[in-house]
Design a protein around this motif. Structure first.
Motif, short mmCIF file in Angstrom:
data_model
loop_
_atom_site.label_atom_id
_atom_site.label_comp_id
_atom_site.label_asym_id
_atom_site.label_seq_id
_atom_site.Cartn_x
_atom_site.Cartn_y
_atom_site.Cartn_z
N PRO A 329 -30.67 68.69 91.54
CA PRO A 329 -30.36 69.88 92.36
C PRO A 329 -31.16 69.96 93.65
O PRO A 329 -30.78 70.68 94.56
CB PRO A 329 -30.73 71.05 91.42
CG PRO A 329 -30.70 70.48 90.05
CD PRO A 329 -31.13 69.07 90.19
N SER A 389 -26.54 71.65 97.36
CA SER A 389 -27.52 72.21 96.42
C SER A 389 -26.85 73.12 95.41
O SER A 389 -27.10 73.03 94.19
CB SER A 389 -28.60 72.98 97.20
OG SER A 389 -29.32 72.14 98.07
N ILE A 393 -26.57 72.36 91.36
CA ILE A 393 -27.18 73.30 90.41
C ILE A 393 -26.14 73.74 89.39
O ILE A 393 -26.40 73.79 88.17
CB ILE A 393 -27.78 74.50 91.15
CG1 ILE A 393 -29.04 74.08 91.93
CG2 ILE A 393 -28.16 75.61 90.15
CD1 ILE A 393 -29.63 75.20 92.76
N THR A 396 -25.20 70.57 87.08
CA THR A 396 -26.22 70.15 86.12
C THR A 396 -26.73 71.29 85.25
O THR A 396 -27.37 71.04 84.22
CB THR A 396 -27.42 69.53 86.86
OG1 THR A 396 -27.99 70.51 87.75
CG2 THR A 396 -26.96 68.32 87.67
N GLN A 398 -29.10 73.28 86.08
CA GLN A 398 -30.54 73.41 86.31
C GLN A 398 -30.80 74.65 87.18
O GLN A 398 -31.15 74.55 88.36
CB GLN A 398 -31.07 72.14 87.00
CG GLN A 398 -30.78 70.86 86.27
CD GLN A 398 -31.64 70.71 85.02
OE1 GLN A 398 -32.64 71.41 84.84
NE2 GLN A 398 -31.23 69.82 84.15
N HIS A 399 -30.66 75.82 86.59
CA HIS A 399 -30.79 77.06 87.37
C HIS A 399 -32.23 77.38 87.76
O HIS A 399 -32.45 78.27 88.57
CB HIS A 399 -30.18 78.22 86.58
CG HIS A 399 -28.71 78.08 86.36
ND1 HIS A 399 -27.78 78.28 87.35
CD2 HIS A 399 -27.99 77.71 85.25
CE1 HIS A 399 -26.55 78.07 86.88
NE2 HIS A 399 -26.66 77.72 85.60
N TRP A 400 -33.17 76.65 87.20
CA TRP A 400 -34.57 76.84 87.61
C TRP A 400 -34.75 76.49 89.09
O TRP A 400 -35.73 76.92 89.72
CB TRP A 400 -35.47 75.93 86.78
CG TRP A 400 -35.20 74.46 87.00
CD1 TRP A 400 -34.36 73.66 86.30
CD2 TRP A 400 -35.76 73.64 88.05
NE1 TRP A 400 -34.33 72.40 86.82
CE2 TRP A 400 -35.19 72.35 87.89
CE3 TRP A 400 -36.66 73.86 89.08
CZ2 TRP A 400 -35.51 71.30 88.73
CZ3 TRP A 400 -36.98 72.81 89.92
CH2 TRP A 400 -36.41 71.55 89.75
N ALA A 401 -33.83 75.69 89.65
CA ALA A 401 -34.00 75.17 91.02
C ALA A 401 -33.62 76.18 92.09
O ALA A 401 -33.86 75.91 93.28
CB ALA A 401 -33.17 73.90 91.20
N TRP A 402 -33.05 77.34 91.73
CA TRP A 402 -32.65 78.31 92.75
C TRP A 402 -33.79 78.71 93.67
O TRP A 402 -33.64 78.66 94.91
CB TRP A 402 -32.02 79.54 92.10
CG TRP A 402 -30.63 79.36 91.59
CD1 TRP A 402 -30.23 79.40 90.29
CD2 TRP A 402 -29.45 79.08 92.36
NE1 TRP A 402 -28.87 79.17 90.18
CE2 TRP A 402 -28.36 78.97 91.45
CE3 TRP A 402 -29.20 78.90 93.71
CZ2 TRP A 402 -27.06 78.71 91.85
CZ3 TRP A 402 -27.90 78.64 94.12
CH2 TRP A 402 -26.86 78.54 93.20
#
Length: 570
Positions: A329, A389, A393, A396, A398-402
């Motif tokens: 992400p 991006s 997100i 994948t 991978q919502h931690w990447a916000w």
């Protein structure tokens, strides 16, 4: 004529630096050994077929996306023979035939002959089909490679050429930065591949790729399906003949010297020509001009597309690696980072057109010019960075990447756009003037100093944002990372405003000097004061040293040729 062209190619190769060629020979030999080892050590006939299909697809993709690495493809160019009284199609086919003799094409043929392993393992009689199938596959791959190389050479004239060149540079840069992710994963999965093969879905796709057609012919012959075997051979022959006819048309030299441009307005540029979207101010005028130039100018567009493809390739590598999928992400941030590289020679890319800025200079014009260029880079690189991006997100999960994305995008776009405009002004590299450009690298001269400064200074100036994110994720979850967004926005704004302001101050007094450096390659007014003056002097010295090295190389070659002629006479 073909013999003469081949002799010319090898003569030019003999006089070229041997270092990169030796590295290519070693790498090519290793790839051939890997190809044959994959076929020899596969666990069974079905597994061997799947292993060879994967390896042949890699060979085909390498030849198609990296044609400049093929021996001879970039040595003889059609433009060299434009004025000779030779039929255009005959010259095109002769140049194509000159590509086949060479080390790289020899490695490609040796790799393709690995289907002999499968032929002997299944039924020795299939060798009758294996040899012509390998030769046809070899010819087809080289012709495709040469056509793509021609498209790369035409990148300054066609939309397709720009896309291919951008994709190629994107894979090159992305591979250098993140290729180790895929390579590490590949090495871990090699034992499983040669033991168990591929999944049925992947195998079903690979079997229809052109790179697998020679293997399909061999397997059909081994199974006693001779009509099927000859059908695959016929398909290879038809496709190769069609590509050969296409090469006779597309590989002809351009009678206009590559200077002609299409009259059709580029797709997407109409967005700026209908209803007014930009303010009727100096800043709006510069912003509109820059957006059009990034979209229409092939050299600018190549830089832009390369940056986007680099981020996409890194995201793809991270996603496919499995182990490093957590970083996928964040690959959109690489697109924003590429602003510092793509824009570090904006004024040099303008060439002698910088004279228009000099004669039109008045109060506020320099400020509008600098800020308009910065905003254009932020819009054109920041928008795809955000889109990539968000998509990765969501893909994948991978919502931690916000928080990292929301904090990193303003920090990177602001800092990178400020550094790019500052370096492009202080350390301008003239390159080739726009009216004389042909190759994709003509827009700048020696950019090693500028590129290194852009990369490391960008990394240095985003450390506060990166540090805030690390502290937030490790020490203050779950709300800590969201506080880093404030740091990212402030860092980006300061980078955009302060570095842009520094560039405005510099250009306000030295805009004519900038034009002199671009147009004549010299600095008649002496260096500026302070740190910027040191950077200006270093860049000018690097340009002069590069120019002197080229002249020395030409002189040495001339002396060597004169000595050879003297020995021949004696």
């Amino acid at each position: 004529m073909v013999g003469i062209l081949i002799s010319m190619k090898f003569a030019m190769l003999r006089h070229s630096p041997i270092g990169m060629r030796l590295a290519g020979w070693v790498l090519g030999g290793a790839l051939v050994l890997i190809t044959w080892a994959g076929g020899l050590f596969a666990a069974g006939d079905a597994v061997r077929s799947e292993v060879l299909m994967v390896i042949f697809a890699c060979w085909f993709a390498g030849a198609a996306l990296g044609p400049v690495t093929m021996s001879g493809a970039g040595v003889l160019r059609a433009e060299y023979f434009t004025l000779l009284p030779i039929p255009r199609q005959r010259l095109a086919l002769g140049l194509l035939a000159a590509v086949f003799p060479g080390v790289a094409s020899g490695y490609l043929l040796l790799g393709g002959l690995a289907i002999m392993i499968q032929a002997f393992a299944l039924a020795p009689v299939a060798v009758v089909v294996a040899v012509p199938a390998a030769l046809l596959g070899w010819a087809m791959t080289i012709i495709v490679s040469r056509l793509i190389y021609a498209a790369l050479g035409s990148a300054m004239r066609t939309w397709l050429g720009v896309e291919i060149a951008g994709l190629q540079f994107g894979f090159l840069i992305g591979g250098l930065l993140a290729g180790w992710m895929v390579i590490a994963q590949a090495f871990r999965t090699v034992p499983e591949l040669i033991t168990y093969g591929l999944s049925d879905q992947v195998s079903a796709v690979l079997v229809w790729l052109p790179s697998s057609w020679p293997l399909n012919a061999v397997q059909a012959a081994a199974a006693g399906d001779w009509p099927g075997a000859f059908g695959w051979l016929g398909l290879l022959a038809v496709i190769t003949a069609a590509l050969l006819g296409l090469a006779a048309v597309l590989l002809r030299p351009q009678l206009d010297g590559g200077t002609a441009r299409g009259t059709r307005r580029p797709l997407g540029s109409r967005v700026l020509t209908g209803r007014r979207l930009l303010p009727a101010t100096e800043l709006g005028a510069v912003l509109g001009k820059e957006l059009r130039q990034w979209w229409r100018d092939p050299w600018r567009k190549l830089e832009w597309r390369s940056g986007i493809y680099t981020g996409l390739v890194i995201g793809l590598f991270a996603y496919l690696s499995g182990t490093y999928q957590l970083a996928a992400p964040l690959s959109g941030l690489m697109i924003a980072f590429m602003i510092c590289l793509s824009g570090c020679n904006l004024y040099g890319q303008d060439g002698s057109a910088a004279w228009l800025t000099v004669v039109g200079q008045r109060t506020g014009s320099v400020r509008a010019d600098v800020r308009g260029r910065q905003l254009a880079m932020i819009i054109l690189f920041g928008t795809p960075a955000l889109i990539v991006s968000v998509l990765l997100i969501m893909l994948t999960g991978q919502h931690w990447a916000w928080p990292a994305v929301i904090a990193g995008l303003p920090a990177l776009t602001g800092v990178a756009s400020g550094l790019a405009i500052l370096i492009s002004a202080v350390a301008v590299s003239p390159g080739v003037d726009p009216r004389r450009r042909v190759g994709p690298n003509d827009a700048g001269g020696d950019l090693s100093l500028q590129a290194n400064l852009a990369i490391w200074l960008t990394v240095l100036l985003i450390i506060p944002t990166a540090g805030a994110l690390v502290v937030g994720y490790l020490a203050l979850p779950p709300w800590g990372p969201w506080l880093a967004i404030v740091v990212g926005v402030i860092s980006g704004w300061l980078g955009y405003w302060l570095l842009g302001r520094l560039t405005i101050t510099y250009l306000a007094d030295r805009l004519p000097t900038l034009f002199t450096r671009i147009r004549y390659g010299r600095n008649d007014d002496g260096a500026a004061a302070g740190l910027l003056g040191s950077l200006e002097s270093s860049a000018q010295k690097a340009e002069e040293e590069a120019r002197a090295a080229k002249e020395k190389e030409k002189a040495d070659r001339a002396k060597k040729r004169a000595a050879e002629r003297t020995v021949e006479k004696v």
